[in-house]
Each structure stands twice: as C-alpha cells, then as structure tokens.
Scaffold this motif. Structure first.
Motif, PDB file in Angstrom:
ATOM      1  N   MET A  96       0.807  -1.217   0.000  1.00 13.27           N
ATOM      2  CA  MET A  96       0.000   0.000   0.000  1.00 13.27           C
ATOM      3  C   MET A  96       0.843   1.271   0.000  1.00 13.27           C
ATOM      4  N   ILE A  97       1.966   1.246   0.711  1.00 11.11           N
ATOM      5  CA  ILE A  97       2.762   2.477   0.775  1.00 11.11           C
ATOM      6  C   ILE A  97       3.327   2.834  -0.596  1.00 11.11           C
ATOM      7  N   GLN A  98       3.578   1.815  -1.420  1.00 12.45           N
ATOM      8  CA  GLN A  98       4.091   2.079  -2.763  1.00 12.45           C
ATOM      9  C   GLN A  98       3.013   2.645  -3.686  1.00 12.45           C
ATOM     10  N   GLU A  99       1.752   2.389  -3.359  1.00 11.10           N
ATOM     11  CA  GLU A  99       0.636   2.893  -4.168  1.00 11.10           C
ATOM     12  C   GLU A  99       0.092   4.223  -3.646  1.00 11.10           C
ATOM     13  N   THR A 116      12.369   1.674   4.196  1.00  9.64           N
ATOM     14  CA  THR A 116      12.291   2.165   2.820  1.00  9.64           C
ATOM     15  C   THR A 116      12.667   1.122   1.779  1.00  9.64           C
ATOM     16  N   GLY A 117      13.501   0.108   2.152  1.00 12.41           N
ATOM     17  CA  GLY A 117      14.053  -0.736   1.112  1.00 12.41           C
ATOM     18  C   GLY A 117      14.922   0.115   0.199  1.00 12.41           C
ATOM     19  N   ARG A 118      14.965  -0.205  -1.060  1.00 13.52           N
ATOM     20  CA  ARG A 118      15.773   0.577  -2.005  1.00 13.52           C
ATOM     21  C   ARG A 118      15.211   1.988  -2.092  1.00 13.52           C
ATOM     22  N   ALA A 119      16.032   2.970  -1.705  1.00 11.22           N
ATOM     23  CA  ALA A 119      15.530   4.331  -1.525  1.00 11.22           C
ATOM     24  C   ALA A 119      14.999   4.947  -2.818  1.00 11.22           C
ATOM     25  N   GLN A 178      13.529   3.604  -5.190  1.00  8.59           N
ATOM     26  CA  GLN A 178      12.272   2.993  -5.625  1.00  8.59           C
ATOM     27  C   GLN A 178      11.194   3.069  -4.540  1.00  8.59           C
ATOM     28  N   PHE A 179      11.427   3.888  -3.528  1.00  7.58           N
ATOM     29  CA  PHE A 179      10.495   4.007  -2.415  1.00  7.58           C
ATOM     30  C   PHE A 179       9.430   5.048  -2.735  1.00  7.58           C
ATOM     31  N   ILE A 180       8.195   4.743  -2.419  1.00  2.00           N
ATOM     32  CA  ILE A 180       6.986   5.566  -2.584  1.00  2.00           C
ATOM     33  C   ILE A 180       6.952   6.334  -3.914  1.00  2.00           C
ATOM     34  N   PRO A 181       7.000   5.638  -5.032  1.00  2.00           N
ATOM     35  CA  PRO A 181       6.991   6.330  -6.331  1.00  2.00           C
ATOM     36  C   PRO A 181       5.700   7.105  -6.585  1.00  2.00           C
ATOM     37  N   GLY A 212      18.644  -4.140  -1.583  1.00  2.00           N
ATOM     38  CA  GLY A 212      18.665  -3.712  -2.970  1.00  2.00           C
ATOM     39  C   GLY A 212      17.340  -3.848  -3.679  1.00  2.00           C
ATOM     40  N   LYS A 213      16.320  -4.303  -2.973  1.00  2.00           N
ATOM     41  CA  LYS A 213      14.995  -4.483  -3.576  1.00  2.00           C
ATOM     42  C   LYS A 213      14.028  -3.423  -3.033  1.00  2.00           C
ATOM     43  N   ALA A 214      13.032  -3.120  -3.830  1.00  4.75           N
ATOM     44  CA  ALA A 214      11.983  -2.210  -3.391  1.00  4.75           C
ATOM     45  C   ALA A 214      11.183  -2.853  -2.264  1.00  4.75           C
ATOM     46  N   VAL A 215      10.545  -2.028  -1.448  1.00  9.91           N
ATOM     47  CA  VAL A 215       9.873  -2.543  -0.262  1.00  9.91           C
ATOM     48  C   VAL A 215       8.689  -3.457  -0.600  1.00  9.91           C
ATOM     49  N   ASP A 216       8.142  -3.339  -1.801  1.00  6.99           N
ATOM     50  CA  ASP A 216       7.050  -4.227  -2.191  1.00  6.99           C
ATOM     51  C   ASP A 216       7.530  -5.447  -2.976  1.00  6.99           C
TER      52      ASP A 216
END
Length: 833
Positions: free
Chosen positions: A486-489, A505-508, A510-513, A810-814
């Motif tokens: 949800m945070i990515q959307e 955040t995971g990979r910064a 790619q965080f919350i685009p 190195g991966k996005a949080v989702d």
C-alpha cells in the motif's frame, strides 16, 4: 534542500514579528516573553545607542523574571564602580556594560553552586539524581567509583533523619547487562508527570572494563533514541599514566553518546548533571556519559572552590571560542538585544556542552538550569539547538526551489495547505513511528476522522491498536505484505515521528513512487513530522517538513478539522472506499503465514519397559508466538503486557504475530540489532512497570549471550517471564547464507546449548518445557497465568523456519520474498547486514 540556520532564524523572526537577526523574540520559539536582560541589573538606567557612544536614560520599572538570580553585593559594587566611571556627559562605554553583565553571570553561578556547598562531588551527584526524580540505579562495583557507591548505602549519614528511602540500588551480573536493564527501564517506563517525557535509565560503574562493557548498551541507546545517564569512575587526576583500570573513557564513548565528558572539578558537577539529564531526555532522547575521577568524587565544594570556578569560567565571545583553550563543559555566552539597529549585550547566560555544540541555560534559584530558547547560535550549533527546542514550524520548498515557512497552528496558511492535501488525497497512508508513542488517542482520532490506514515501525508498535480495522501492522523489511504494497501505491505518505530508516524504505530510489509523482503534480506527496530539524531531507525530500512532535502535529490537524466542521462540514468529508477495499483485499490475499509440520508417531518405552506410541507435532517460532498471542488475547490481558525480545527470527516473528495494542509494548533493539538484550530489557520493564506482565521472547542464540542475568532475577525476586525458543541456530543469518552464499553455513549453529531447565533450577527459578504442539497449550497456560509473583522460564524446542516476508537488500519494499524457496537474481554482495 535543507535550510541554513540563518534562514531558519529569519523565518522564525518573521513568524513572530521580529527582525532582530539572531536576537529573536522569545515567542519565536514558543516561550514566554518574560526574559530578564542586563537592563534589570542596571535599573533605573536603560542603555540606548547614539552614534558611537551610549546615553544613559531613565526607564520605567518592569517586572523581573524569576529565571535569573538577583545580583549579589559583589555585583552591586561592580555597578557602583562603573557608575563612578561615567564621564561628565553621562556616557558609559558599552564594554563596561558587558563587563557588568559578565560579573552578574559569575555571581549567579556562585549563588547556584552555593546550593551544594559542603557536599563532596559524589554527594552532589546523588543529590542531583534525587532532584531529577531518579528512584532506581543499576550497576556494578569497583574501586574507582567507591565514593559514589557509598552514597546509596542506607547507613550513609546523608540518609539519617530522612523520611524517604535511598535510591534503589541493584547490582547486576556485569556492566553490559546493567546498561540493557537501564535501557529497558527507560524505554518502557511511564512518562514523568512533570514534563511528559520518558525518564532516563541510570547506570553506575567503575573505570576501565566497567566503561568498555557499557559501549554496546550506549551504542544501542543512541541508535534507538533511549534516554540514559551513565556515570563511571575513573583513575584520580593525579594518578600516573597507565594507572590501574585507567582507560580513555571519553574518547571511547563520544561516538556512541549525545555527550561525553570528564569532570575537571567538583564545582562543575551541578551544571554537568543538569545538562546530562536535559540532553538525554530532550530532542530525540539518547545516552550521556560522565567520567568521574576518584579524587573529584571526594573533593568538597567550599567557598574557595566556588570562587575559583566562577571567576575562571571562559566566555563564548560572539558565540565562538578557541577550542584549544576551552575544553571544559561550561562557559558564558552573551545575550543581546537590538536597540536602534544595533545589537547590545544585555546579559550573559550559561553555555553547557561541547564548546562548538552546546545548549544555553539560565541558572535558577531552585538549583536547576533552565534552557534559553530565544537565541540562535547559528550554523550547525543553531541546528543542534533546534533539535532540542522544537520550533513548531512548517517548511516547504516550492517549484522555484525557494523555501517557505509558517507556524504549525490552526488558522495558519501552511497548516491549512497540509490539511487540504490530506483531505484531497485519494490514497493516504500513515507511518506511525516512535514519535507517536506519546499520543495514541490523537493518532486514533485523526486516522478515524480522516479515514486513513496506519502502519507502524518496529518502535512504534502499539501506538495504534492493531485490533482496529484501519491498523496495518508493521511495515518494512520483515513487515506485513499489505502495508508494504500500500505504501508504494499511496499518493500521500504521512510519516509521523519516524526517520525513514532503511529497514522501512528498502531501495531508496524505488520508495513511494506514487507519492513522489503526486508531489510533483501538486496533488499529494510526503509530509514528514520530526522532532529534529536535522532530519529534514536527510533521507528523502518531503513536500512539507514539520518541525514538531507527533502529538502537537496530530492535535493541530484534529483542531483544524473541528474548526472546519463547525463552519462547513462538507469541506472535511472524505470518501476512501476504494482505498480501504484495496486494503481488505491485500490482507486477504497476503497474510503472514505460520509454518506447520505434519503430525508424527513417536515410539518409546515407559518406566516399566512397556512400549509407548505418542503423536507429536513439531513447532515453529510462528506457531509458538501465535499460541502465546491467542492465550493472552483470550484472557483479556494484552493491554497489560510488555514484551522484550532479543534479535533474530524470534524478534521479527513476535513483531509480526503478536497483537500490539498499547504504546511502548515492544521493547527491542532496532537499529543496532543487539543480540542478548531480551533478559536485561524485560528486567528493566518489570522494574518500571510492576503491575504489568513482562515477557521476554528470546531465541537460544540471544539468550546464551546474557543468561548470567538470571542471577539478578533470582536475587531481586523479579517476577518476569522468559520464553526461550530453541532451534540450536542463529536462524536469520543461516537463512541469509542459504539465499546469498549457496548454503555455505558457518558460525550459525548452537549444537551444545545448556539444559535451560537445569540452568533455571540452578538459580531457583521455576521452569517449564514443551517440544510439540500437543503439549504447548497447557504449558503456555501455566507459564502465563499460574505464578504471577515469581519468575518463570519456559524452554520451547522449535524447528528451523525463516521469518517471511523478507525484503532483500537492494529491492523495493514491495518486492518481497513470501515463500521459503530459493530465489533467483539475488546479489551475494547485497546480503543483509
């Protein structure tokens, strides 16, 4: 883009209607305008500039502030001498005014120290602990700290004819555990009624190894924002080089504390102790270290020492100082006022801390230091000040890279802009961090009124009751899948009291685009609320940065909504049906899974040699924590429970599967990831919260590091509950070796664990055991409810299972690993740290 301290000063001055540069109106920082200046000293004279000279005029009487001590006869004599120096035209040199101001400051310092006249350094330390409300100290003995230790003894003369008992002293098995117990105490204790802040945990230990054993607790505390004051003995100042147990304590502890200092005179101690508690508990809390040479613990504060100290305190001229000449803790700094376009010194205040990074104070009659909040020291030190004095200001960068600022208050333009952004967002999302632990009611009201889902950080667990339908549980590396998706959307992310840690955040990049895109389009973005100004744009650039507490921000937003509801209810309506339906769909499709094992038949013989056949189902960490959670919820006891953990799979499984309902319910090591803390933390929890059930959820690897602290549990009869989940492994690291290092396992097995029941027996602690699901419910019931007033240890044998989901480095949080399978495309160089 960060704003410079000078720009911040201008913004604050503008917001308060002042244009005095660095000599702001006190209202700029939200404090009282009743500030005493040097004019009070020189009344009935008032100084105004006139070309290159100063004229002396009568001024009306004004109410004097109680924040500064009255001038003694010595300063009156100084004033008389200066008055006699007036030339026939009645002009007085500005330097003479400044000199008198400095004389007044020195006299104030003398009067302040006179409160402790006749006490030794060790006695002053104890007196200051009492003044700051300390009721419990953990520690360990040693020769270099004997004078201070003696102050705690009930037969010390200081306790004669005193109704209150001495501060409770607890001797631990080692200094490392003493530090972790102090952390657990500070993390979990109720806020102090006097100021609403967490109390500081206090540790006393000796020099040398006493100090070095405390490095890990200090680093853990600085990483997680835990208020601590650590007091350690040191070899005497006249000891030869390389004396017994002499160690460079300040050099060792400076990197892992907010402030570290070695006492140079007993006369410094009142200032140092007040500053230690202030800096530990204000801004983002953290640890402070004070090094105490043994001879200065015995030094007595007398008139001569007071006079020598007060007359030799250096001056931080123009807010700068020669660092080579000033390595002490205390100095004076001029407070200026602006009259007729020129800044004039009107008073000297006390600057405490490092010469280049400290806080300004005034001395008070009650034997305390009061912070000065109406001066900006400029540069990095100005930012440091504002990290400890919240400005309640909003900062925003517009499209032309020009900064705008405004107050956080109902009715201000920028506050309205934030509220409108929240109201108009289609997919808003709240990250509730540690800064929301002080305001669960305000957070609940805000989330319900605005219809916004709430995810929490590891240290924020429980600030939003997870039984609530808007609760998303923990997000991040081992968070629930739903908040990670949800945070990515989300088109608007409200980060309240959290610092965008990399585990969130995971990979910064790619965080919350979606939120970043919405910010660029002016229909959403990022609102970051933090108590530290230095966090602005530190990890990512927010749409709005709010320099405030979570509590103040939420109360303000709730107030704005109430004001608008009274005039135009339609202007605050929100329809987020589609967004909440998306949440329910994700929760259904992506639950946190509990590994299960098939039931087996086990054969054996009884005591008479008869064959036995029994059914046995092996357990996972997830199944054990699920049973623990179910029984506590069924009994209606969850609100009255506190949990500590070590670090590893058991920690993250507890975070995922326990139902968090109250703030500061999860006491764990976050940023540093310190194994072995669960036992010390749970002892601290119980000492601070005697009415609550305090449960340590630990793994065998973590527990093995510090189980000597069972000695303290038994000796002090502390009724904690200790759950050891034993898989003979450091399973989290073993799983990383499986994913990233082609199953080359090394240094991750505990093949010769002790018999934990016999270990408990050795300390006289009641204990239980379970190794299958068939036996677990009854054993868990006994563990939780049969013996509330005695310590209980339960050893549970589990199988090796990873903690999933996992966001790989190195991966996005989702982009999560949801199943225990070998994954392709993982970079061996990116194995988690």
């Amino acid at each position: 883009m960060k704003l410079s301290s000078g720009a911040i000063a201008v913004f604050l001055a503008a917001a308060s209607g002042s244009c005095a540069g660095f000599s702001h109106s006190p209202a700029a920082f939200g404090v009282s305008s009743s500030v005493r200046t040097c004019d009070d000293v020189f009344r009935p004279h008032r100084i105004r500039s006139r070309s290159s000279a100063l004229s002396v005029k009568k001024s009306p009487s004004a109410k004097k502030s109680s924040n500064v001590l009255k001038v003694s006869s010595a300063v009156i004599e100084e004033r008389t001498a200066l008055t006699d120096a007036l030339d026939p035209s009645g002009e007085l040199l500005e330097s003479a005014v400044e000199a008198a101001s400095l004389a007044a400051a020195r006299d104030s310092a003398s009067t302040y120290l006179s409160n402790y006249k006749g006490q030794s350094g060790a006695s002053v330390i104890y007196s200051k602990l009492v003044e700051h409300g300390v009721t419990l100290v953990n520690g360990y003995s040693g020769g270099a700290v004997l004078p201070l230790l003696d102050q705690f003894h009930e037969k010390n003369p200081r306790h004669a004819d005193v109704d209150t008992p001495p501060i409770r002293w607890i001797t631990n098995s080692n200094e490392n555990s003493a530090g972790h117990i102090a952390e657990g105490y500070a993390k979990s204790a109720p806020a102090c009624p006097s100021d609403g802040r967490q109390p500081a945990g206090v540790v006393v230990a000796t020099s040398g190894p006493g100090v070095t054993n405390l490095i890990t607790p200090l680093q853990d505390a600085i990483c997680d924002g835990v208020p601590m004051v650590v007091l350690c003995g040191q070899a005497a100042t006249n000891a030869p080089l390389d004396a017994f147990q002499q160690a460079p304590a300040v050099a060792l502890t400076t990197p892992c504390t907010k402030w570290s200092y070695q006492i140079r005179s007993a006369a410094e101690i009142p200032f140092v102790m007040d500053y230690a508690f202030f800096i530990a508990r204000h801004g983002r809390p953290g640890p402070v270290f004070v090094d105490l040479p043994k001879d200065l613990q015995n030094q007595v504060i007398d008139d001569a020492l007071i006079a020598d100290f007060a007359t030799t305190v250096p001056v931080k001229s123009d807010f700068k100082t020669d660092l080579a000449e000033d390595d002490g803790a205390i100095r004076f700094a001029p407070r200026t006022t602006d009259e007729s376009g020129e800044a004039r010194v009107r008073e000297h205040v006390v600057h405490v801390g490092r010469p280049e990074l400290g806080i300004l104070f005034e001395t008070q009659k009650n034997g305390r230091l009061a912070p000065v909040t109406d001066l900006d020291l400029g540069g990095q030190e100005g930012v440091y000040q504002m990290d400890h004095h919240v400005s309640q200001m909003i900062f925003k960068m517009d499209s032309t890279e020009n900064a705008r600022t405004g107050p956080l208050s109902d009715g201000s333009q920028m506050t309205s802009e934030i509220f409108d952004l929240i109201r108009n967002a289609e997919k808003p999302f709240i990250i509730a961090g540690q800064g929301c632990n002080d305001c669960p009611e305000d957070l609940l009201r805000f989330a319900e009124d605005m219809n916004i889902p709430v995810a929490t950080t590891l240290h924020g667990l429980g600030c939003f009751d997870e039984r609530h339908p808007l609760g998303l549980n923990m997000l991040g590396m081992h968070g629930h899948p739903t908040p990670n998706y949800m945070i990515q959307e989300a088109d608007l992310v409200l980060c309240i009291g959290s610092r965008f840690d990399d585990r969130i955040t995971g990979r910064a990049d790619q965080f919350i685009p979606a939120a970043k895109q919405a910010s660029a389009e002016g229909r959403g973005g990022i609102v970051h609320v933090d108590i530290r100004l230095s966090e602005n744009s530190k990890q990512l650039s927010p749409t709005f940065f709010v320099h405030s507490t979570g509590k103040k921000f939420l109360k303000t937003m709730n107030g704005v909504r109430s004001t608008r509801m009274a005039t135009d209810a339609a202007s605050v309506s929100t329809d987020r049906t589609a967004w909440l339906e998306r949440m329910l769909s994700l929760q259904k499709d992506f639950p946190v899974k509990v590994p299960k094992f098939p039931t087996e038949e086990v054969t054996g013989v009884d005591a008479d040699g008869n064959d036995l056949i029994a059914k046995r189902t092996r357990m996972s960490a997830q199944s054990v924590v699920t049973e623990l959670n179910s029984q506590i919820l069924a009994a209606g006891k969850m609100d009255d429970c506190l949990f500590s953990t070590g670090v590893g799979v058991h920690q993250m499984v507890a975070a995922q599967l326990l139902t968090w309902t109250r703030p500061r319910q999860m006491i764990t090591s976050g940023s540093l990831g310190t194994m072995g803390v669960a036992l010390g933390f749970v002892i601290g929890c119980k000492l601070a919260n005697g009415h609550k059930m305090c449960i340590a959820v630990d793994g065998d690897g973590s527990f093995n590091m510090t189980f000597t602290e069972l000695k303290t549990v038994a000796e002090q009869k502390i009724p904690v509950k200790i759950l050891i989940m034993d898989n003979e492994s450091q399973m989290m690291v073993e799983y990383w070796q499986k994913l990233f290092l082609e199953e080359r396992y090394l240094a991750v097995t505990n093949t010769v664990n002790p018999d934990y029941r016999k270990l408990a027996d050795a300390f006289g602690i009641k204990n239980l055991y379970a190794d299958c699901e068939e036996d677990l419910p009854e054993a868990m019931r006994q563990f939780l409810f049969d013996d509330p007033d005695v310590p209980v240890l339960m050893h549970v044998r589990i199988e090796k299972t990873p903690c999933l989901p996992l966001v790989a480095p190195g991966k996005a949080v989702d982009d999560m690993i949801l199943e225990d399978v070998l994954c392709e495309g993982l970079d061996p160089c990116s194995a988690p740290s």
